[in-house]
Design an enzyme around this catalytic site. Structure first.
Site, PDB file in Angstrom:
ATOM      1  N   GLY A 282      18.527  -7.637 -37.594  1.00  0.00           N
ATOM      2  CA  GLY A 282      19.066  -6.629 -38.507  1.00  0.00           C
ATOM      3  C   GLY A 282      18.196  -6.328 -39.704  1.00  0.00           C
ATOM      4  O   GLY A 282      18.639  -5.620 -40.615  1.00  0.00           O
ATOM      5  N   PRO A 325      14.828 -10.404 -34.559  1.00  0.00           N
ATOM      6  CA  PRO A 325      14.436  -9.079 -35.045  1.00  0.00           C
ATOM      7  C   PRO A 325      14.104  -8.142 -33.893  1.00  0.00           C
ATOM      8  O   PRO A 325      13.430  -8.531 -32.939  1.00  0.00           O
ATOM      9  CB  PRO A 325      13.188  -9.360 -35.887  1.00  0.00           C
ATOM     10  CG  PRO A 325      12.635 -10.637 -35.343  1.00  0.00           C
ATOM     11  CD  PRO A 325      13.778 -11.415 -34.757  1.00  0.00           C
ATOM     12  N   CYS A 399      20.634  22.215 -27.041  1.00  0.00           N
ATOM     13  CA  CYS A 399      21.681  23.189 -27.330  1.00  0.00           C
ATOM     14  C   CYS A 399      22.777  22.601 -28.213  1.00  0.00           C
ATOM     15  O   CYS A 399      23.935  22.483 -27.792  1.00  0.00           O
ATOM     16  CB  CYS A 399      22.257  23.714 -26.021  1.00  0.00           C
ATOM     17  SG  CYS A 399      21.010  24.568 -25.086  1.00  0.00           S
TER      18      CYS A 399
HETATM   19  C1  LIG Z   1      20.964  -5.421 -32.099  1.00  0.00           C
HETATM   20  C2  LIG Z   1      20.883  -6.875 -32.176  1.00  0.00           C
HETATM   21  C3  LIG Z   1      19.761  -7.478 -32.705  1.00  0.00           C
HETATM   22  C4  LIG Z   1      18.577  -6.718 -33.262  1.00  0.00           C
HETATM   23  O1  LIG Z   1      18.910  -5.952 -34.366  1.00  0.00           O
HETATM   24  P1  LIG Z   1      17.747  -5.217 -35.200  1.00  0.00           P
HETATM   25  O2  LIG Z   1      18.481  -4.435 -36.212  1.00  0.00           O
HETATM   26  O3  LIG Z   1      17.009  -4.360 -34.253  1.00  0.00           O
HETATM   27  O4  LIG Z   1      16.880  -6.288 -35.767  1.00  0.00           O
HETATM   28  C5  LIG Z   1      19.709  -8.855 -32.735  1.00  0.00           C
HETATM   29  N1  LIG Z   1      20.732  -9.601 -32.242  1.00  0.00           N
HETATM   30  C6  LIG Z   1      21.843  -9.040 -31.709  1.00  0.00           C
HETATM   31  C7  LIG Z   1      22.896  -9.901 -31.182  1.00  0.00           C
HETATM   32  C8  LIG Z   1      21.957  -7.669 -31.652  1.00  0.00           C
HETATM   33  O5  LIG Z   1      23.061  -7.134 -31.142  1.00  0.00           O
END
Ligand SMILES: *Cc1c(COP(=O)(O)O)cnc(C)c1O
Length: 471
Positions: A282, A325, A399
Site C-alpha cells: 500500500g 509492495p 464512448c
Molecule cells: C493490493 C495488495 C497489495 C499491494 O498493494 P499496493 O498498493 O500495490 O502496494 C499487497 N497485499 C495485498 C493483500 C493486497 O491486496
C-alpha cells in the site's frame, strides 16, 4: 473527509486548474520524481528512456504502448529488499504484489532480484510457475480461492497460503490432508484500520470482505481452528493489509500494534511460536507534484521500530517480517506512450477554455482516472515547444465522457495531431486492470534496457479478440 483511493475527489470539476497544479515555468520540463530514473530529453527534445527515444519506440512498436524501464523496475525491487534487510537484523522478506502488474518477464525479474511473489489467483500462480519462481517464494492470497487453486498451490509447494475465511480453513485442511501435505498458512486479519492516501480511519469494526475481524474475536478463533488442524496446516502467523496509495505511516503503526497484540496473545495463550508477520503493501507513489512518497528506507525503519517496540512490550520474540509492495515497485518504472488524434478547445464560460486532447487509448488501458478520479500528469514526448502552456485534459477514444486519462495538465498550446504524449506512473493497476472495452486491443508492454527495447507482452490484435467469439 474520507479521501479517495488516489486523493481527494475534484471538488469544483470545472474552471481553473486544481490547486496542486502550478503554472509551469517551462512546459517541457520533466519532474524527475514522476519518471523512471533513466528518462530525460535528448538533444532533439525527445523523451528518452534507457537510451531509446520515444519517436523510435512509437515507430517500432506503435502506440499506445506501456514502456517500462527494466533497470528502474529492478532497482525499486532491490531497494525494498535491501531496505527491509537493513532495518530488520534477522532478515525480512519482500513479496512483490503481482496484481499490480504481472507477466512472465516481470516474475523473472522479481525472482532474480531476490524477492518473493504474491499471487491472488490461479492465473497469477500460472505466471509464477511459468517463470520458474520457486514455490517456497510464492504466496497465495484471495478471499475466495477455488479448490483447484488451493490444490495447484499446494502441489507447487507455495511458501504460504493466506487464509481469509472459516470456510477456507476447512477447505485447505481437507485438500492438504488428501494430498498428504502440511499447508503453511497465515491468517489475514482485519485490523479496523483503513488507509487511503493522506488519511486513515481506525475503527473497532471494518465493513469489508477481506480477512477475519480482530475486534469480533474471529481472528483469534481462526488461529485456534488452524492450530487444532496441526496435521494438515502449520500456522506461520498473521497478515494485515490496510489499503493502497498510502502516505501516512500512522495507519501502518496502528495496524501493526493491533496485529502484534493478537500475535502475542495467541503465542502466550496457546504455548506456540508464530515465526512470521506480514504487514502488507500500500505504499504511495507520486503521480503528480502533489504526492510526496516516503523512501523504502524510511518505511522499513519505521516498521522495524514499531515491531521492536511492540514485541518488547509484550515480551515475545520478534517474528520474521514481510511486506507486499506492488504499486511502489511497478508504478513509477513505466509510462504510457500515446499519439494525439484530435485537439479541441472547449469554452468553459467566463472567457475560460480547456483543450481536450484525444489520444489513441484511454480507459481501456488506464481506468484509474475514471474509477478513482486519480490524478496523472503528462508531457509531449516527441518534441519540445516554445508555445505557451495551455490547460489541457487528455482523453481517450472510448464512448464515454468519463474516458479521461489526465484530468488536468499544462501542454504547449501548439499540441497537434501526430504528437506523442507520455503519461508517467502507469506501471501499476493500468495494464493489470485493462479491458477490451469498445473492442480496442490492449497495448503491448515494451521493456527498455541499455539502449535495447523488447516486447515483454505483445500487442493484442483484433484477431485475438475475435478468436473468443463462437460463430
Ligand atoms: C493490493 C495488495 C497489495 C499491494 O498493494 P499496493 O498498493 O500495490 O502496494 C499487497 N497485499 C495485498 C493483500 C493486497 O491486496
Amino acid at each position: 473527509m474520507r479521501a479517495h483511493e488516489a486523493g481527494a475527489l475534484h471538488a469544483e470539476g470545472y474552471g481553473g486548474p486544481p490547486q496542486w497544479l502550478p503554472y509551469p515555468r517551462n512546459v517541457n520540463d520533466l519532474l524527475p520524481m514522476l519518471w523512471p530514473s533513466s528518462v530525460r530529453r535528448d538533444e532533439r527534445g525527445r523523451l528518452q528512456v534507457a537510451g531509446v527515444d520515444a519517436v523510435t519506440l512509437a515507430a517500432q512498436f506503435g502506440t499506445p504502448a506501456y514502456v517500462v524501464d527494466e533497470d528502474d523496475f529492478r532497482a525499486r525491487a532491490r531497494g525494498f529488499r535491501d531496505a527491509m534487510n537493513g532495518a530488520f537484523s534477522h532478515g525480512a522478506d519482500v513479496y512483490y504484489a503481482g496484481k499490480a502488474f504481472l507477466c512472465t518477464a516481470v516474475a523473472t525479474w522479481i525472482a532474480q532480484e531476490g524477492l518473493c511473489l504474491d499471487v491472488c489467483s490461479g492465473g497469477e500462480l500460472a505466471v509464477a510457475m511459468r517463470a520458474g519462481v520457486p514455490g517456497a517464494r510464492v504466496g497465495l492470497h484471495g478471499n475466495n480461492k477455488s479448490a483447484a487453486e488451493i490444490e495447484a498451490a499446494l502441489i507447487y509447494g507455495v511458501g504460504r497460503l493466506v487464509l481469509d475465511s472459516f470456510d477456507e480453513i476447512d477447505r485447505v485442511a481437507a485438500i492438504a490432508a488428501s494430498l498428504g501435505v502440511v499447508a503453511p498458512v497465515m491468517i489475514r486479519v482485519t485490523t479496523g484500520v483503513e488507509a487511503h492516501t493522506h488519511e486513515f480511519i481506525a475503527t473497532a469494526h471494518e465493513d469489508q470482505k477481506f480477512g477475519f475481524s480482530l475486534a469480533g474475536g474471529q481472528a483469534y478463533q481462526a488461529a485456534e481452528r488452524v492450530l487444532a488442524e496441526s496435521g494438515a496446516m502449520r500456522l506461520l502467523g498473521f497478515h494485515s493489509h490496510i489499503g493502497s496509495q498510502i502516505f501516512d505511516t500512522a495507519g501502518f503503526e496502528v495496524a501493526a500494534r493491533r496485529v502484534l497484540d493478537l500475535h502475542g496473545r495467541v503465542e502466550k495463550e496457546n504455548g506456540v511460536r508464530l515465526p512470521e508477520l506480514d504487514l502488507g503493501g500500500g505504499f504511495g507513489i507520486a503521480y503528480t507534484s502533489e504526492h510526496h512518497p516516503r523512501t523504502p528506507e524510511q518505511l522499513a525503519g519505521d516498521m522495524a521500530a514499531i515491531v521492536a517496540r511492540e514485541c518488547a512490550a509484550q515480551d515475545v520474540a520478534v517474528p520474521r517480517v514481510s511486506i507486499e509492495p506492488g504499486r511502489a515497485i511497478a508504478g513509477p518504472s513505466t509510462f504510457t506512450l500515446y499519439a494525439v488524434g484530435t485537439v479541441k478547445e472547449v469554452e468553459l464560460g467566463g472567457g475560460a477554455s480547456r483543450a481536450y486532447v484525444s489520444v489513441d487509448g484511454g480507459m481501456s488501458d488506464n481506468v484509474r482516472t475514471a474509477l478513482y478520479a486519480a490524478d496523472y500528469s503528462c508531457t509531449m514526448a516527441g518534441r519540445v515547444s516554445d508555445a505557451a502552456p495551455m490547460l489541457s485534459r487528455v482523453v481517450g477514444k472510448h464512448c464515454e465522457s468519463g474516458d479521461i486519462v489526465v484530468m488536468d495538465e499544462y501542454l504547449p498550446a501548439d499540441v497537434r495531431p501526430g504528437d506523442l504524449i507520455a503519461v508517467p506512473g502507469t506501471g501499476a493497476y493500468c495494464r493489470a486492470l485493462s479491458s477490451q472495452y469498445n473492442h480496442v486491443p490492449r497495448p503491448p508492454v515494451i521493456a527498455v534496457r541499455d539502449g535495447v527495447a523488447r516486447v515483454i507482452v505483445r500487442r493484442e490484435t483484433i484477431e485475438d479478440i475475435l478468436a473468443l467469439d463462437a460463430l
